[in-house]
Design an enzyme around this catalytic site. Structure first.
Site, PDB file in Angstrom:
ATOM      1  N   MET A   7     -77.327  16.043  24.190  1.00 38.05           N
ATOM      2  CA  MET A   7     -77.405  17.439  23.750  1.00 38.05           C
ATOM      3  C   MET A   7     -76.209  17.908  22.923  1.00 38.05           C
ATOM      4  O   MET A   7     -75.995  19.106  22.778  1.00 38.05           O
ATOM      5  CB  MET A   7     -77.581  18.353  24.973  1.00 38.05           C
ATOM      6  CG  MET A   7     -78.835  18.071  25.777  1.00 38.05           C
ATOM      7  SD  MET A   7     -80.349  18.123  24.787  1.00 38.05           S
ATOM      8  CE  MET A   7     -80.534  19.894  24.632  1.00 38.05           C
ATOM      9  N   ASN A  62     -82.930   8.637  17.451  1.00 38.89           N
ATOM     10  CA  ASN A  62     -83.108   9.753  18.384  1.00 38.89           C
ATOM     11  C   ASN A  62     -84.593   9.917  18.673  1.00 38.89           C
ATOM     12  O   ASN A  62     -85.436   9.550  17.855  1.00 38.89           O
ATOM     13  CB  ASN A  62     -82.570  11.039  17.746  1.00 38.89           C
ATOM     14  CG  ASN A  62     -82.720  12.245  18.657  1.00 38.89           C
ATOM     15  OD1 ASN A  62     -82.441  12.176  19.860  1.00 38.89           O
ATOM     16  ND2 ASN A  62     -83.172  13.367  18.110  1.00 38.89           N
ATOM     17  N   HIS A  77     -87.361  12.939  19.636  1.00 38.28           N
ATOM     18  CA  HIS A  77     -87.504  14.393  19.608  1.00 38.28           C
ATOM     19  C   HIS A  77     -88.950  14.748  19.990  1.00 38.28           C
ATOM     20  O   HIS A  77     -89.891  14.113  19.495  1.00 38.28           O
ATOM     21  CB  HIS A  77     -87.191  14.914  18.204  1.00 38.28           C
ATOM     22  CG  HIS A  77     -87.309  16.395  18.092  1.00 38.28           C
ATOM     23  ND1 HIS A  77     -86.336  17.261  18.575  1.00 38.28           N
ATOM     24  CD2 HIS A  77     -88.281  17.183  17.574  1.00 38.28           C
ATOM     25  CE1 HIS A  77     -86.719  18.507  18.354  1.00 38.28           C
ATOM     26  NE2 HIS A  77     -87.899  18.486  17.756  1.00 38.28           N
ATOM     27  N   ASP A  88     -82.302  16.459  13.517  1.00 36.33           N
ATOM     28  CA  ASP A  88     -83.743  16.166  13.583  1.00 36.33           C
ATOM     29  C   ASP A  88     -84.371  15.933  12.202  1.00 36.33           C
ATOM     30  O   ASP A  88     -85.536  16.283  11.964  1.00 36.33           O
ATOM     31  CB  ASP A  88     -84.502  17.314  14.287  1.00 36.33           C
ATOM     32  CG  ASP A  88     -84.039  17.520  15.719  1.00 36.33           C
ATOM     33  OD1 ASP A  88     -83.579  16.545  16.344  1.00 36.33           O
ATOM     34  OD2 ASP A  88     -84.126  18.657  16.216  1.00 36.33           O
TER      35      ASP A  88
HETATM   36  C1  GRF Z   1     -86.818  14.469  25.756  1.00 37.09           C
HETATM   37  O1  GRF Z   1     -87.894  15.358  25.678  1.00 37.09           O
HETATM   38  C2  GRF Z   1     -86.347  14.076  24.380  1.00 37.09           C
HETATM   39  O2  GRF Z   1     -87.370  14.028  23.438  1.00 37.09           O
HETATM   40  C3  GRF Z   1     -85.403  15.199  24.044  1.00 37.09           C
HETATM   41  O3  GRF Z   1     -84.751  15.498  25.245  1.00 37.09           O
HETATM   42  C4  GRF Z   1     -85.588  15.129  26.346  1.00 37.09           C
HETATM   43  C5  GRF Z   1     -84.777  14.196  27.189  1.00 37.09           C
HETATM   44  O4  GRF Z   1     -85.416  13.849  28.382  1.00 37.09           O
HETATM   45  N1  GRF Z   1     -84.507  14.813  22.979  1.00 37.09           N
HETATM   46  P1  GRF Z   1     -84.871  12.641  29.250  1.00 37.09           P
HETATM   47  O5  GRF Z   1     -83.404  12.953  29.576  1.00 37.09           O
HETATM   48  O6  GRF Z   1     -84.993  11.393  28.433  1.00 37.09           O
HETATM   49  O7  GRF Z   1     -85.708  12.629  30.471  1.00 37.09           O
END
Ligand code: GRF
Length: 197
Positions: free
Chosen positions: A96, A113, A115, A151
């Site tokens: 994040m 990445n 998304h 993104d």
């Molecule tokens: C996922 O929905 C991913 O696409 C987004 O953040 C979320 C992460 O979920 N970037 P996790 O930590 O992999 O369970």
């Protein structure tokens, strides 16, 4: 076959990281997780990675203070940890922090990445609620190379997921997440094999 070493960056629960770990259990999978790094101390994904016997590191971005210098120092620490682990491909998995153009440049073509939307639609955060508000009937997820712009890097793969009547942000997120867990390992496989364009 030399398996490519993955550096996986997380901030939270790490279910996509887990999907990569699980995929790499297959002997013919062309990559393996070499290191998991979280910028959030105590992120649930760290425990999952440790349970899988993988090296984990926390690099707490808050320890570096605030501002451009802090970001630079945080990213230098990240870079060093990835290099020390021999990472060849960096997988952002619910990571994040926005990475700088210079970090993205250093790893360009080697950092991916996932998304939870069909990019270029619905970039950024809270995309599930945004998709419902927009009334889209097809949602999905995207794996893309990371570029300086959020993104927006070249798309490696996508999966479509239907939006169903009565969906909430949570139910839609869960349906998309299941698709993410299929798509991410498949795309990373292609990146590792040099077949992702
Ligand atoms: C996922 O929905 C991913 O696409 C987004 O953040 C979320 C992460 O979920 N970037 P996790 O930590 O992999 O369970």
């Amino acid at each position: 076959m030399a398996r490519k070493k993955l550096g996986v960056l997380i901030s939270g629960r790490g279910s996509n990281m887990q999907a990569l770990i699980d995929a790499a259990r297959a002997p013919d999978y062309p990559a393996e997780v070499a290191i998991v790094i979280s910028n959030v101390p105590g992120a649930a994904g760290l425990a999952r990675a440790a349970e899988a016997g993988l090296p984990v590191i926390t690099i707490d971005h808050r320890k570096f203070g605030k501002g451009a210098d802090a970001k630079h120092l945080f990213e230098a620490a990240l870079h060093q940890a990835l290099e020390e682990a021999g990472a060849e491909i960096v997988c952002l998995a619910g990571f994040m922090r926005l990475l700088s153009g210079s970090f993205a440049g250093r790893w360009y073509g080697r950092m991916v990445n996932i998304h939870p939307s069909l990019l270029p639609a619905f970039k950024g955060l809270d995309v599930h609620a945004a998709m419902l508000a927009a009334g889209v009937k097809i949602a999905g997820c995207t794996v893309h190379y990371v570029s300086a712009e959020m993104d927006a890097g070249p798309i490696i793969g996508q999966a479509a997921v239907p939006v169903l009547a009565g969906d909430t942000a949570e139910s839609l997120a869960a349906r998309i997440l299941a698709a993410e867990h299929q798509l991410y390992p498949e795309c990373v496989r292609r990146v590792a094999l040099g077949q992702a364009h």
